[in-house]
Design an enzyme around this catalytic site. Structure first.
Site, mmCIF file in Angstrom:
data_model
loop_
_atom_site.group_PDB
_atom_site.id
_atom_site.type_symbol
_atom_site.label_atom_id
_atom_site.label_comp_id
_atom_site.label_asym_id
_atom_site.label_seq_id
_atom_site.Cartn_x
_atom_site.Cartn_y
_atom_site.Cartn_z
ATOM 1 N N ARG A 242 0.861 -1.187 0.000
ATOM 2 C CA ARG A 242 0.000 0.000 0.000
ATOM 3 C C ARG A 242 0.898 1.238 0.000
ATOM 4 O O ARG A 242 1.924 1.271 0.691
ATOM 5 C CB ARG A 242 -0.900 0.039 1.238
ATOM 6 N N GLU A 271 -4.312 7.108 -4.442
ATOM 7 C CA GLU A 271 -4.633 6.611 -5.789
ATOM 8 C C GLU A 271 -5.927 7.228 -6.300
ATOM 9 O O GLU A 271 -6.848 7.424 -5.511
ATOM 10 C CB GLU A 271 -4.754 5.081 -5.740
ATOM 11 N N HIS A 289 -1.678 -0.280 -9.641
ATOM 12 C CA HIS A 289 -2.250 -1.203 -8.649
ATOM 13 C C HIS A 289 -2.772 -2.481 -9.327
ATOM 14 O O HIS A 289 -3.974 -2.766 -9.306
ATOM 15 C CB HIS A 289 -3.374 -0.498 -7.862
HETATM 16 C C1 DGY Z 1 -5.220 -6.530 -2.388
HETATM 17 O O1 DGY Z 1 -5.710 -7.655 -2.522
HETATM 18 O O2 DGY Z 1 -5.182 -5.961 -1.302
HETATM 19 C C2 DGY Z 1 -4.672 -5.868 -3.608
HETATM 20 O O3 DGY Z 1 -4.145 -4.637 -3.343
HETATM 21 C C3 DGY Z 1 -5.724 -5.757 -4.692
HETATM 22 O O4 DGY Z 1 -5.844 -6.972 -5.253
#
Ligand code: DGY
Length: 343
Positions: A242, A271, A289
Site C-alpha cells: 500500500r 490513488e 495497482h
Molecule cells: C489486495 O488484494 O489488497 C490488492 O491490493 C488488490 O488486489
C-alpha cells in the site's frame, strides 16, 4: 419471493453471479472511479451485503446510513478501505481474500524489481523514440541481482512467495516482521537462508527492498525520511503493498535528488494520483495497482468474496473473517433471521 440484497462494486463472473443469485438479488455498479460517499450510502441503504474493492471506501458514515448491512466482503487481501473498528462495533462482518493472490503479487514485485534494475521501460521508450543506433557496451547498464541482498518488509504469505522467487534469482534475503520471534523465523532460515533483522539494519544493508506488509496504524509511514536516509545510494525500493506505508513525499525527494537508486511502484498514497515528479524519472517504474491482476487470481478473489456471503447467511463461519469477534451467536441468529425473512 423476496431475496437478500447484495451490492456488487465492479464486475462479477457469470458463474459466480449465478451462485450468488441463488440467494440474493444483485445490484451491480461497475464504476471506474471512486464513488462519492453519498452515492455509496444511497446504494447501500437497502442492502444486506456488499462486495467491495480497494477503490471503495466503506466509512463509518456509510455504515451508519446502511442499517441493513451485515456483511462487507472485500475483494482484496488488504482491507484498509474499510473502517474495521466501526464495522465491528456495528456487528458487521468483514471478510477478505488472502491466499489466492500471493503468487500473482509476488510475481509483480519481482517484475518491478527486474524492470527497474534492468531499465526495461526506459529501454523500451528508447527504442520507440528511435534513439537506438546499435549495440553499445555501456548502454542501459544496471545492477546484477545475483549475490546481492534483498530486504523484505513483512513476511506473511506474499512476503514468503516473494522470498521464494528472490532466492531463485540468487538474492540473499534479510527481512523484518512485526510478530515476536517464533518457528516461522526458523522455517525462513531453513527454507531460504533468510535472516531476520530490525528495520534499521534492513534499510542499511539491503541492495533492494520490497514491501509486503499490510497498511495499518503500525505501518503507516513506516518507510519515512529516516529509513530512506539509511538506504544505500543504489538501493531500489519496490512497493506492491500500500502506498501509505511509505512517506511518498520523502520518497519523491530521495528519487529526485538521486539519494536512492530507483523505485518500482504498484501502489500510491492517494490513488489514482501519482506525484508529478515521478512521471519524469527514468529510474522509476510505475504501474496502476495491478498486483493481483491475473485472470485466475481475480476469479478466485471474487469466488472467495461470494463464498463469504453465502457462508455467512447460511450460518457457517466465513473462511476469512477480518473481525472474527463479530461471529458470535447473536450475529449468527440475526443473519439466519435475515435469510429466513428473505425467502
Ligand atoms: C489486495 O488484494 O489488497 C490488492 O491490493 C488488490 O488486489
Amino acid at each position: 419471493m423476496k431475496k437478500l440484497k447484495v451490492l456488487v462494486l465492479g464486475q462479477l463472473d457469470r458463474a459466480l453471479a449465478e451462485k450468488l443469485n441463488a440467494i440474493a438479488e444483485i445490484e451491480y455498479v461497475d464504476r471506474e472511479e471512486r464513488l462519492p460517499e453519498e452515492q455509496i450510502k444511497s446504494l447501500l441503504a437497502d442492502k444486506d451485503a456488499v462486495i467491495s474493492e480497494p477503490l471503495d471506501t466503506i466509512s463509518s458514515a456509510v455504515m451508519d446510513s446502511s442499517k441493513q448491512l451485515r456483511v462487507i466482503a472485500n475483494r482484496a487481501v488488504g482491507f484498509d478501505n474499510v473502517h474495521i473498528p466501526d464495522a465491528t462495533q456495528r456487528g458487521i462482518l468483514v471478510t477478505n481474500t488472502p491466499g489466492v493472490l500471493d503468487a500473482a503479487t509476488a510475481d509483480l514485485a519481482m517484475a518491478l524489481l527486474l524492470a527497474t534494475t534492468r531499465r526495461i521501460c526506459e529501454a523500451d521508450r528508447y527504442i520507440r523514440e528511435g534513439k537506438w543506433t546499435g549495440f553499445q557496451n555501456d548502454l542501459m547498464l544496471g545492477p546484477d541481482l545475483w549475490g546481492k541482498t534483498i530486504g523484505i518488509v513483512g513476511m506473511g504469505r506474499i512476503g514468503k512467495a516473494f522470498a521464494k522467487r528472490a532466492r531463485a534469482f540468487g538474492l540473499k534475503i534479510i527481512y523484518t516482521r512485526f510478530s515476536p520471534k517464533d518457528k516461522i523465523d526458523s522455517q525462513l532460515w531453513g527454507d531460504y537462508d533468510a535472516v531476520r533483522v530490525d528495520l534499521d539494519d534492513l534499510c542499511k544493508n539491503s541492495d533492494f527492498i520490497s514491501i509486503h506488509c499490510p497498511l495499518n496504524s503500525q505501518t503507516k509511514g513506516l518507510i519515512g525520511q529516516a529509513q530512506l536516509d539509511q538506504m544505500k545510494p543504489q538501493c531500489v525500493l519496490i512497493n506492491t503493498a500500500r502506498g501509505a506505508i511509505i512517506d511518498e513525499q520523502a520518497l519523491v525527494s530521495h528519487l529526485v535528488n538521486k539519494k536512492i537508486g530507483g523505485a518500482g511502484l504498484d501502489v500510491f498514497a492517494d490513488e489514482p494520483n501519482v506525484p508529478e515528479e515521478l512521471l519524469k524519472l527514468d529510474n522509476v517504474v510505475l504501474v496502476p495497482h495491478i498486483g493481483s491482476a491475473c485472470f485466475e487470481t481475480r476469479f478466485q478473489m471474487a469466488e472467495s468474496a461470494v463464498d463469504s456471503i453465502l457462508s455467512a447467511f447460511s450460518g457457517q463461519r466465513p473462511n476469512h473473517l477480518v473481525n472474527p469477534e463479530v461471529w458470535n451467536e447473536r450475529t449468527q441468529n440475526e443473519l439466519a433471521q435475515v435469510k429466513s425473512e428473505a425467502r
